[in-house]
Enzyme design. Structure first.
Site, PDB file in Angstrom:
ATOM      1  N   LYS A  77       0.843  -1.202   0.000  1.00 16.44           N
ATOM      2  CA  LYS A  77       0.000   0.000   0.000  1.00 16.44           C
ATOM      3  C   LYS A  77       0.878   1.251   0.000  1.00 16.44           C
ATOM      4  O   LYS A  77       1.930   1.265   0.664  1.00 16.44           O
ATOM      5  CB  LYS A  77      -0.900  -0.038   1.254  1.00 16.44           C
ATOM      6  CG  LYS A  77      -1.931   1.078   1.324  1.00 16.44           C
ATOM      7  CD  LYS A  77      -2.845   0.882   2.530  1.00 16.44           C
ATOM      8  CE  LYS A  77      -3.880   1.972   2.688  1.00 16.44           C
ATOM      9  NZ  LYS A  77      -4.783   1.738   3.835  1.00 16.44           N
ATOM     10  N   SER A 152      -9.781   1.737   2.965  1.00 17.19           N
ATOM     11  CA  SER A 152      -8.932   2.496   2.090  1.00 17.19           C
ATOM     12  C   SER A 152      -7.916   1.661   1.299  1.00 17.19           C
ATOM     13  O   SER A 152      -7.379   2.148   0.303  1.00 17.19           O
ATOM     14  CB  SER A 152      -8.166   3.540   2.904  1.00 17.19           C
ATOM     15  OG  SER A 152      -7.305   2.915   3.826  1.00 17.19           O
ATOM     16  N   SER A 176      -9.777  -0.746   7.123  1.00 11.31           N
ATOM     17  CA  SER A 176      -9.260  -0.587   5.758  1.00 11.31           C
ATOM     18  C   SER A 176      -8.566  -1.788   5.146  1.00 11.31           C
ATOM     19  O   SER A 176      -8.245  -1.754   3.958  1.00 11.31           O
ATOM     20  CB  SER A 176      -8.307   0.599   5.704  1.00 11.31           C
ATOM     21  OG  SER A 176      -9.045   1.782   5.585  1.00 11.31           O
TER      22      SER A 176
HETATM   23  N1  GLN Z   1     -12.959   3.899   6.468  1.00 17.62           N
HETATM   24  C1  GLN Z   1     -12.372   4.349   7.679  1.00 17.62           C
HETATM   25  C2  GLN Z   1     -11.994   5.804   7.538  1.00 17.62           C
HETATM   26  O1  GLN Z   1     -12.359   6.365   6.577  1.00 17.62           O
HETATM   27  C3  GLN Z   1     -11.186   3.493   8.020  1.00 17.62           C
HETATM   28  C4  GLN Z   1      -9.964   3.854   7.286  1.00 17.62           C
HETATM   29  C5  GLN Z   1      -8.800   2.976   7.621  1.00 17.62           C
HETATM   30  O2  GLN Z   1      -8.936   1.935   8.237  1.00 17.62           O
HETATM   31  N2  GLN Z   1      -7.629   3.426   7.218  1.00 17.62           N
HETATM   32  O3  GLN Z   1     -11.335   6.364   8.345  1.00 17.62           O
END
Ligand code: GLN
Length: 488
Positions: A77, A152, A176
């Site tokens: 990532k 994400s 994410s």
């Molecule tokens: N979807 C969550 C957010 O927008 C989690 C993001 C993540 O785990 N990096 O913060």
């Protein structure tokens, strides 16, 4: 070759049935054919991969011992550092930023002879649930190219689902790794907080962030944990505990074990997600496990607590992007204050700006007690509630996400998007290990089953996941658009 999981591919390489260069060439061919459809990557490390593969072939010819991930292509990532390569965090702010050192996870993977394929797309600074917040381009869901891969870590999940590589690393602050894994029909594991080093991961919310693997199956997730689950002196929150043998512990049966289900919390669940969750529980019953009800009623506050704490931490973590130290510097600025203001205005996208504002607000004097401290207290109560629930069971099961994937652009209301993580956020707030594994399809789109264990019981999560996987074939399904072509 794209059908092989990591351990199968590594076996072939170690037995001499295939060379690392062939693996790398085949991966590049597959990328040339499939990546334009998916958009999983921000940077490809093609030359680096070929060079490493040649060195690895030489190592094998010389009869030197080979690593646990020998010849396995892995995507990283783009918020995790690979020395000398770009780390953009999918933000314009870091468009030309190159990592000055390797993240500990990258060093560990390469020390076991993995081949890095590229840097995967994600939401900007890992903020989002659909990868639509990437400043660069969209990533498509390999099961339906009009739909989101989740986020994400959407690029990581899409790369693994489209069989561009058998393993990808993601980061999980509120879901994410698990939510995109569920939406793309792959396995995604978030380890116990502190199990895997965060050194070299660009911080979003430091008390919640954890790096973990996305894979074709649980065996490969255990293999990656075997490599990455180590104490790291560069991360002050890294746990200094004995390394676990995940791969052998994972083999234990679940007969006579108990699974907790927070039925009350799951009341709203409907449609395919509910149906496949219930079916998954039947699989466990057939294996001799029993199901008990557990009370997790405080989890209804999880999203609210998360969006106070995560934004508070993000606002301080992202203060370092000031136009001076890293990345973007506005050309319009004449005065120092303008350097800060304009660089941040030009560099950050709308979601990141919104979160910095929200985080600054909940930390400001006068509101700190009402929001930040209160959220910390609820977090402490949630941790206690999980502890009590785990008195009755070894793992807790929930769906990973409330629905299958959704069309790109369809979720316009931010609160609706935040609810994508309703089932995943608790594991981060409470520091627990949690996995998402494929558990069925609704109208041709994948769904995930989530399993959580007490902190440090990462092997238990893998054990229960492995037991389910042995009884089902959802994890072997390849998106029809990507089942053939482009490989050797
Ligand atoms: N979807 C969550 C957010 O927008 C989690 C993001 C993540 O785990 N990096 O913060």
């Amino acid at each position: 070759m794209h059908r092989f999981s990591a351990h199968a591919l590594s076996d072939l390489f170690c037995k001499g049935e295939i060379s690392a260069e062939e693996i790398a060439e085949s991966t590049l061919k597959r990328l040339a054919h499939c990546e334009p459809k998916v958009g999983a990557f921000l940077t490809l490390l093609s030359e680096r991969m070929i060079n490493r593969a040649k060195l690895l072939d030489k190592k094998r010819q010389e009869g030197k011992p080979l690593g646990k991930l020998a010849g396995v292509p892995i995507a990283i990532k783009d918020n995790i550092h690979v020395q000398g390569e770009k780390t953009t965090c999918a933000s314009f702010f870091l468009e030309n930023y190159r990592a000055p050192f390797d993240a500990t996870v990258v060093r560990l993977l390469e020390s076991e002879d993995a081949l890095l394929v590229g840097k995967a797309n994600c939401d900007e600074f890992a903020m989002g649930s659909s990868t639509e917040n990437s400043a660069y381009h969209l990533t498509k869901n390999p099961w339906d190219l009009t739909c989101s891969p989740g986020g994400s870590s959407g690029g990581s999940a899409a790369a693994v689902a489209a069989r561009l590589c058998p393993i990808a690393l993601g980061s999980d602050t509120g879901g994410s790794i698990r939510q995109p894994a569920a939406l793309c029909g792959v396995t995604g594991f978030k380890p116990t907080y502190g199990r895997v080093s965060r050194y070299g991961l660009v911080a979003f919310a430091s008390s919640l962030d954890q790096i973990g693997p996305l894979t074709h199956n649980v065996t490969d997730a255990a293999l990656v944990m075997q490599v990455m689950g180590r104490h790291c002196p560069h991360d002050s929150t890294s746990l200094n505990v004995k390394e676990e043998d995940y791969s052998s512990k994972m083999q234990k049966s679940v007969q006579g074990c108990t699974i907790g289900v927070p039925w009350h919390f799951l009341e709203q669940l409907q449609g395919g997600a509910k149906e496949h969750f219930l079916r998954a529980l039947e699989v466990y019953k057939s294996l001799g496990a029993s199901i008990v009800d557990v009370n997790l009623d405080l989890q209804k506050y999880a999203v609210a607590v998360y969006y106070i704490l995560a934004t508070a931490e993000a606002s301080t973590n992202l203060a370092r992007f000031d136009g001076v130290g890293y990345g973007k510097r506005s050309h319009k600025a004449a005065l120092l204050d303008e350097v800060y203001d304009f660089s941040r205005q030009e560099g950050f996208g709308p979601e990141v700006r919104k979160r910095i504002l929200l985080g600054t607000y909940v930390l400001s004097s006068g509101f700190q007690d009402a929001f930040y401290k209160k959220a910390q207290k609820v977090r402490a109560l949630m941790i206690e509630q999980f502890k009590a629930a785990f008195q009755k069971c070894q793992v807790i099961a929930m769906p990973t996400a409330p629905t299958t994937t959704f069309p790109i652009g369809a979720i316009k209301d931010p609160l609706q998007m935040y609810l994508q993580d309703i089932f995943t956020i608790s594991a981060n707030l409470c520091g627990l290990p949690a996995i998402s594994i494929p558990c069925g399809f609704d109208a041709g789109l994948p769904l995930g089953l989530q399993l959580l264990s007490p902190a440090m019981q990462d092997a238990t999560v893998l054990q229960f996941a492995h037991a389910f996987e042995k009884m089902t074939d959802f994890h072997q399904k390849i998106p029809p658009l990507f089942s053939e072509g482009g490989s050797l």
